[in-house]
Scaffold this motif. Sequence first.
Motif, short mmCIF file in Angstrom:
data_model
loop_
_atom_site.label_atom_id
_atom_site.label_comp_id
_atom_site.label_asym_id
_atom_site.label_seq_id
_atom_site.Cartn_x
_atom_site.Cartn_y
_atom_site.Cartn_z
N TYR A 114 45.68 43.92 45.56
CA TYR A 114 45.10 43.26 46.88
C TYR A 114 44.36 42.27 46.33
N HIS B 66 41.77 40.09 47.60
CA HIS B 66 40.61 39.72 48.71
C HIS B 66 40.06 38.35 48.58
N ARG C 12 43.45 38.81 53.10
CA ARG C 12 43.88 39.47 51.98
C ARG C 12 45.13 39.35 51.71
#
Length: 235
Positions: A162, A164, A169
């Motif tokens: 992921y 961020h 995201r």
Amino acid sequence: MEKVSCLIIEDEKPAQEILRTFVGKTDWLVLQGVFNDAVEALEYLRNHQVDLLFLDIQLPSLTGLQFLRTLQDPPAVIITTAYSEYALDAFELHVLDYLKKPFSFDRFLKAVNRYPALAANGDNKEVATGNQTFGFFNVNKTMKKVMFDDLLYVESMREYIYLHTNKGRVITKMSTHEIEEILGEKFLRIHRSFIVNVDKITAFNAEEIFIDVKNIPIGISYKKQVDEVLRKHAF
């Protein structure tokens, strides 16, 4: 496309035959050998160049992952196994894909079709160094641009990461080791599952790093490295 040489390292005859059949149906794959044992395959690799390995995990003498760790410059690897619990360890060793038995020909094709992108420096990489300002990442077959200055931290979730960012995201399929090689020096690995943008750190203590309201744990094996980097900026 160019032919891709491959080996099958698998000790179960039915699984060998399935892989032989699938490789035979894929005209750009060239099977160079089938081995029951990782040690035998290791001897072969010392004298032969191979592009791709189909590697079982439960093998005599050495497990597939132990074998993979012995290779200084391994070929691309697709794991073929009946066990799901080794997936995280396998992806941390940069495997191309992880096929859980039994798998279909369609799933096999999906795995091997990742090889051409890898050979061309990776379908997730706009560049191959850590000195660039952005990269394109595969999100549901669409290449999405991420500016590294917008990236707050990276979180690993099994075979996915992921990304961020301050704009949301982005989820893509790759390992933390792969993204670590792409990112620049201002990104710091602080945990087995986390890489942070040092410029975005708002506070830290001996156990955690904070990026705004998000607290991220510091892994025990990373504490010394994290302390050395951050204490340079502490007064």
